[in-house]
Scaffold this motif. Structure first.
Motif, mmCIF file in Angstrom:
data_model
loop_
_atom_site.group_PDB
_atom_site.id
_atom_site.type_symbol
_atom_site.label_atom_id
_atom_site.label_comp_id
_atom_site.label_asym_id
_atom_site.label_seq_id
_atom_site.Cartn_x
_atom_site.Cartn_y
_atom_site.Cartn_z
ATOM 1 N N MET A 162 0.831 -1.203 0.000
ATOM 2 C CA MET A 162 0.000 0.000 0.000
ATOM 3 C C MET A 162 0.865 1.253 0.000
ATOM 4 N N TRP A 163 0.451 2.219 -0.819
ATOM 5 C CA TRP A 163 1.103 3.516 -0.933
ATOM 6 C C TRP A 163 0.060 4.611 -0.718
ATOM 7 N N SER A 167 -0.501 15.174 -4.236
ATOM 8 C CA SER A 167 0.054 16.320 -4.954
ATOM 9 C C SER A 167 0.007 17.552 -4.057
ATOM 10 N N SER A 168 -0.234 17.318 -2.763
ATOM 11 C CA SER A 168 -0.265 18.393 -1.772
ATOM 12 C C SER A 168 0.387 17.863 -0.495
ATOM 13 N N LEU A 169 0.244 18.600 0.594
ATOM 14 C CA LEU A 169 0.880 18.196 1.846
ATOM 15 C C LEU A 169 0.056 17.170 2.610
ATOM 16 N N PHE A 170 -1.222 17.056 2.311
ATOM 17 C CA PHE A 170 -2.111 16.156 3.049
ATOM 18 C C PHE A 170 -1.626 14.712 2.971
ATOM 19 N N GLY A 171 -1.367 14.230 1.754
ATOM 20 C CA GLY A 171 -0.929 12.850 1.578
ATOM 21 C C GLY A 171 0.395 12.577 2.245
ATOM 22 N N ALA A 172 1.301 13.556 2.226
ATOM 23 C CA ALA A 172 2.605 13.386 2.878
ATOM 24 C C ALA A 172 2.437 13.171 4.375
ATOM 25 N N GLN A 173 1.562 13.950 4.982
ATOM 26 C CA GLN A 173 1.317 13.817 6.414
ATOM 27 C C GLN A 173 0.682 12.482 6.746
ATOM 28 N N LEU A 174 -0.292 12.045 5.932
ATOM 29 C CA LEU A 174 -0.961 10.777 6.194
ATOM 30 C C LEU A 174 -0.001 9.598 6.018
ATOM 31 N N ALA A 175 0.787 9.607 4.943
ATOM 32 C CA ALA A 175 1.757 8.534 4.727
ATOM 33 C C ALA A 175 2.747 8.450 5.884
ATOM 34 N N ALA A 176 3.164 9.609 6.382
ATOM 35 C CA ALA A 176 4.104 9.630 7.508
ATOM 36 C C ALA A 176 3.483 9.050 8.767
ATOM 37 N N ILE A 177 2.255 9.441 9.064
ATOM 38 C CA ILE A 177 1.576 8.962 10.271
ATOM 39 C C ILE A 177 1.360 7.453 10.220
ATOM 40 N N LEU A 178 0.985 6.937 9.051
ATOM 41 C CA LEU A 178 0.693 5.514 8.912
ATOM 42 C C LEU A 178 1.933 4.670 8.639
ATOM 43 N N GLY A 179 3.072 5.311 8.400
ATOM 44 C CA GLY A 179 4.290 4.567 8.111
ATOM 45 C C GLY A 179 4.236 3.809 6.798
ATOM 46 N N LEU A 180 3.685 4.481 5.763
ATOM 47 C CA LEU A 180 3.552 3.874 4.443
ATOM 48 C C LEU A 180 4.449 4.584 3.434
ATOM 49 N N PRO A 181 4.813 3.913 2.346
ATOM 50 C CA PRO A 181 5.553 4.606 1.281
ATOM 51 C C PRO A 181 4.685 5.688 0.647
#
Length: 332
Positions: A162-163, A167-181
């Motif tokens: 799962m990735w 194209s904004s900051l929202f996805g970066a924050q969510l990926a970081a919190i969930l520990g996903l690529p």
């Protein structure tokens, strides 16, 4: 070392059909596998006559049958368009068919306009927290941990990678919190690339699936034997971007000599902006462009996209991009 992968929107040309586009996708995936690409992704778009990948899971089954080793996946599935259980079933099926090869990139954009989105979803009322909740629900189905009270069949116990896309900051924050690529769509929306990568790396929390941040970014490549030929090949995608941004999307059009120079300043500015993460030229020129992009971003993987009107020319561009990436890897 930086890996390289390929994104295919399965373009339909003005002289082609959906059947031709799907046949070309299978052929291109085989070609990418032979060229050493790490993964091959298709993206979910709806209501666009120039893109044949709307039924994304079905297209991936077609691609899987045509290949044997390359990872295949969605870049991405627009999760608001579907219930998480549906996606668990679809990608659980793909994981059963092609074990160890399936990627599931998740985005929150509609992949369409509001009219088409309403036809897909029937209801556009949702809150800002729904996408993260849907991602967590989807994880629960694959983990088969019982939190939903429903067992996905297929899906339970499946292990697609799962990735989170963005194209904004929202996805970066969510990926970081969930520990996903995390994969950033810089091939068409480059504005927040550097800031998003910084946030993802700074806020990343290790998870059961990923110990450290792993980031990928999109990059357009139009490669040919000469710079002039590459410029000509790029003009089909340039026409598509201008048509989309000016409200007249359609099928991919043939290349036009001197197209960029023929545009009014406002349209040329649109083009220069959306295609700023690109390399156009010979293999050596593309290698320099990719090397500069990797040095700037520090990404672990480059997702090459090479939308070209002529299928054979596109395959040649994909091969030259692979050779260019090999040079970058050796230089690193």
């Amino acid at each position: 070392m930086t890996r390289y992968s390929l994104l295919d929107l399965v373009p339909v040309t003005d002289a082609g059909t959906v059947a031709t586009a799907l046949a070309n996708a299978a052929d291109l995936a085989r070609h990418a596998e032979a060229c050493g690409y790490n993964r091959y992704w298709v993206a979910e778009h709806h209501g666009m006559e120039g893109i044949a990948s709307a039924a994304t899971a079905v297209v991936l089954a077609h691609i899987g049958q045509a290949t044997s080793t390359i990872r295949i996946g969605a870049g991405g599935i627009m999760l608001p368009n579907s219930a998480p259980l549906q996606i668990a079933e679809q990608f659980g099926t793909l994981d059963a068919l092609f074990p160890g090869r399936i990627d599931l990139g998740l985005g929150r954009a509609p992949g369409s306009d509001q009219r088409v989105a309403h036809a897909l979803r029937r209801n556009l009322n949702s809150d800002a927290n729904q996408f993260p909740n849907d991602v967590v629900e989807l994880q629960s189905y694959f983990a088969d941990d019982g939190r939903t009270g429903i067992r996905a069949t297929p899906g339970a116990g499946a292990a697609p990678q799962m990735w989170i896309l963005g194209s904004s900051l929202f996805g970066a924050q969510l990926a970081a919190i969930l520990g996903l690529p995390y994969a950033f769509a810089s091939h068409f929306a480059p504005d927040a690339l550097d800031q998003a990568l910084a946030i993802y790396r700074r806020e990343f929390r290790p998870s059961a699936v990923l110990e450290r941040p792993y980031a990928m970014a999109g990059f357009n490549v139009f490669a040919a034997e000469t710079h002039a030929e590459a410029e000509l090949l790029a003009s089909s995608q340039q026409q598509s971007f201008v048509a989309l941004r000016t409200g007249t999307p359609g099928k991919m059009r043939p290349p036009v000599e001197g197209y960029r120079q023929s545009l009014p300043p406002s349209h040329a500015a649109i083009l220069d902006h959306v295609l700023s993460a690109s390399a156009i030229g010979t293999r050596d020129e593309v290698a320099r462009g990719i090397a500069a992009f990797v040095e700037r971003t520090g990404v672990d993987e480059v997702m090459v996209t090479s939308a070209i009107y002529d299928h054979d020319a596109r395959k040649r561009s994909v091969a030259l991009a692979a050779e260019a990436m090999a040079e970058v890897r050796v230089a690193a």
